[in-house]
Design an enzyme around this catalytic site. Structure first.
Site, PDB file in Angstrom:
ATOM      1  N   CYS A  88       0.842  -1.210   0.000  1.00 53.75           N
ATOM      2  CA  CYS A  88       0.000   0.000   0.000  1.00 53.75           C
ATOM      3  C   CYS A  88       0.880   1.263   0.000  1.00 53.75           C
ATOM      4  O   CYS A  88       1.522   1.551  -1.001  1.00 53.75           O
ATOM      5  CB  CYS A  88      -0.972  -0.043   1.173  1.00 53.75           C
ATOM      6  N   HIS A 179      -3.256  -5.477   1.314  1.00 52.45           N
ATOM      7  CA  HIS A 179      -2.612  -5.725   2.608  1.00 52.45           C
ATOM      8  C   HIS A 179      -2.655  -7.203   3.009  1.00 52.45           C
ATOM      9  O   HIS A 179      -3.545  -7.594   3.779  1.00 52.45           O
ATOM     10  CB  HIS A 179      -3.335  -4.939   3.706  1.00 52.45           C
ATOM     11  N   GLU A 181      -0.971  -8.564   5.188  1.00 49.57           N
ATOM     12  CA  GLU A 181      -0.759  -8.642   6.641  1.00 49.57           C
ATOM     13  C   GLU A 181      -2.064  -8.439   7.414  1.00 49.57           C
ATOM     14  O   GLU A 181      -2.093  -8.609   8.632  1.00 49.57           O
ATOM     15  CB  GLU A 181       0.314  -7.626   7.062  1.00 49.57           C
TER      16      GLU A 181
END
Lengths: 224, 293
Positions: A88, A179, A181
């Site tokens: 990002c 993302h 994560e």
């Protein structure tokens, strides 16, 4: 669970610890059994195999990299052989061209547009198969995400959705506008580790960790 | 709001961690804030120090002003709705800003109910003085918490009190046996399931920022060292002598909060901070932190 605080080890992946989704990346690296550490001081970068620049606000991260002269250090380590993955905001910092803004690190030949989908109400989740990464669909989380508009000829497109590119790489840099994560999927973290020449020790079926929860980052940020 | 949307809203706050959110009253200030490295801006007509000075009823800001600021910056834009004023919140959602602050800085519109935030797709941040208040707001659908502090005073003492109170209650929860949680939750007005979650996690399940009275880089670093995930600065920047310089300094000190040398560097040559107010000298009916329940 204790963090893997491996200082000056070439086996480690660092997470740039200035602002943004730092704990979330540390959590994923730990789940794969990879040595990881937060990096924010000059010495922290020494001999890292890889660096993750997390999501956050790209303008804030760029200012801090410039003010504290970390930009030169990252570039030096990059030319030494450190691989870099930007998620990002991290992808924005790595781009050579940013629509209506100055580039920051400029390490991958692509043009990116910040906050390209609209407001938080336009943030969304979806999933897609990224062939270079694996056969299983990967959950994708887009939060006020940028769009990669085009890439140069030495850049490989890993995922294209509609009119934009969501993941790409060159020999030394990986970028994702979503993302990984923020999901239980470890596939991209494994992919980056391999790119860094590291072998994740944990084996997780289909790269989806069933023990991951959206709260998992908090164990790196306990008050008590 | 579906579960996934709520998760996305909590996750946006996670991406703001380690950052500074700044109050701005016009496009020019918003640009100064963004340029200084703010992770978001709070668009409002008057900063809390002026709301305090002017008195009267403080309401949601002019949507035209908020829209102009939204157009001028690429960082997330937040705006305040009055406590319980769900129509102001509906308007802010229709305006498609990024986050709503259901804020005690504005005059409450409802003395019994906060906004039912589960009915919205847009995320909310809410103030809290203690763990019970934080968990009640989370139960109502808040995706992010901040200390209330005492806004517009330039005095950090109340924010410290609120953060220390939350930390103490979190420590108590993590240390107590499971069977004591029911009574503790009841006494402190905590939704039971969320109290159990805090016991498990050893912190709030959402991001918790410091707000209310932060005026210097050292104030920001203090709140970060107390365990806050990031910083709101209201009047502290644009009521100081050199807002652009101070904004940058607070961003630096927040990122390097545990590095006294860097916080020191950030603290040098900033000019006058905003004038401060002693809490004891504010008439009790003009204290903002007591608004909400």
């Amino acid at each position: 669970m204790a963090l893997h605080l491996v200082k000056n080890s070439s086996a480690a992946i660092g997470v740039l610890d200035l602002q943004g989704g730092v704990h979330e990346h540390l959590d994923h690296l730990e789940r794969l059994g990879l040595a990881s550490r937060r990096v924010k001081q000059e010495d922290d970068f020494t001999a890292l195999a890889g660096l993750i620049i997390p999501g956050g606000e790209s303008t804030c991260l760029a200012r801090l990299l410039n003010i504290f002269s970390l930009k030169e250090i990252i570039l030096k380590e990059f030319h030494r052989g450190m691989k870099i993955w930007g998620t990002c905001a991290g992808a924005i910092l790595l781009a050579q061209k940013v629509v209506n803004d100055q580039p920051c690190l400029g390490l991958i030949d692509m043009e990116i547009e910040r906050n390209s989908f609209g407001s938080q109400l336009d943030s969304f989740v979806s999933e897609a198969i990224i062939e270079a990464v694996g056969d299983e669909p990967i959950p994708l989380t887009f939060i006020r995400a940028p769009k990669i508009l085009r890439v140069g000829k030495d850049v490989k497109i890993l995922l294209k959705i509609n009119d934009y590119i969501a993941a790409a790489e060159n020999e030394n840099v990986l970028v994702t506008v979503f993302h990984p994560e923020l999901t239980g999927c470890l596939a991209l973290h494994r992919y980056f580790a391999l790119k860094c020449g590291l072998k994740p020790t944990a084996s997780i079926p289909n790269n989806i960790d069933p023990h991951w929860e959206s709260y998992s980052w908090t164990r790196h940020s306990r008050i008590a | 709001m579906d579960k996934k949307r709520h998760e996305l809203n909590i996750q946006l706050a996670q991406m703001l961690k380690g950052g500074v959110i700044m109050d701005v009253t016009n496009v020019e200030q918003a640009k100064i804030a963004e340029e200084a490295g703010a992770v978001a801006v709070m668009a409002l007509e008057r900063v809390p120090a002026d709301i305090r000075k002017h008195g009267g009823v403080a309401r949601m800001s002019d949507p035209a002003m908020i829209a102009q600021i939204k157009k001028a910056v690429s960082v997330p834009v937040m705006a305040k709705a009055r406590i319980g004023h769900f129509v102001e919140a509906q308007l802010l959602e229709a305006l498609r800003i990024d986050y709503i602050d259901e804020s005690e800085v504005l005059t409450p519109a409802d003395e019994e109910c906060h906004i039912d935030k589960t009915k919205f797709n847009i995320p909310f941040v809410c103030g809290a003085r203690n763990l019970g208040e934080a968990l009640r707001r989370i139960a109502e659908g808040a995706a992010m918490i901040r200390t209330k502090g005492e806004a517009g005073t330039g005095n950090v003492v109340e924010a410290v009190r609120h953060m220390r109170t939350m930390n103490r209650e979190i420590r108590q929860l993590t240390e107590m046996p499971h069977e004591e949680v029911t009574g503790f939750a009841k006494t402190n007005g905590m939704p039971y399931e969320l109290a159990l979650k805090v016991k498990e996690l050893g912190r709030l399940p959402v991001v918790n920022f410091a707000a209310g009275g932060i005026a210097t880089p050292a104030d920001a670093a203090l709140m970060m060292q107390l365990g806050c995930d990031g910083i709101f600065v209201g009047s502290g920047i644009f009521k100081s002598a050199d807002p652009a310089l101070r904004a940058k300094a607070i961003v630096k000190a927040t990122a390097y909060f545990n590095d006294p040398k860097k916080v020191l560097e950030a603290s040098i040559g900033l000019g006058e901070a905003m004038p401060g107010l002693e809490i004891a000298q504010i008439p009790p009916d003009q204290l903002l932190a007591g608004r909400g329940w």
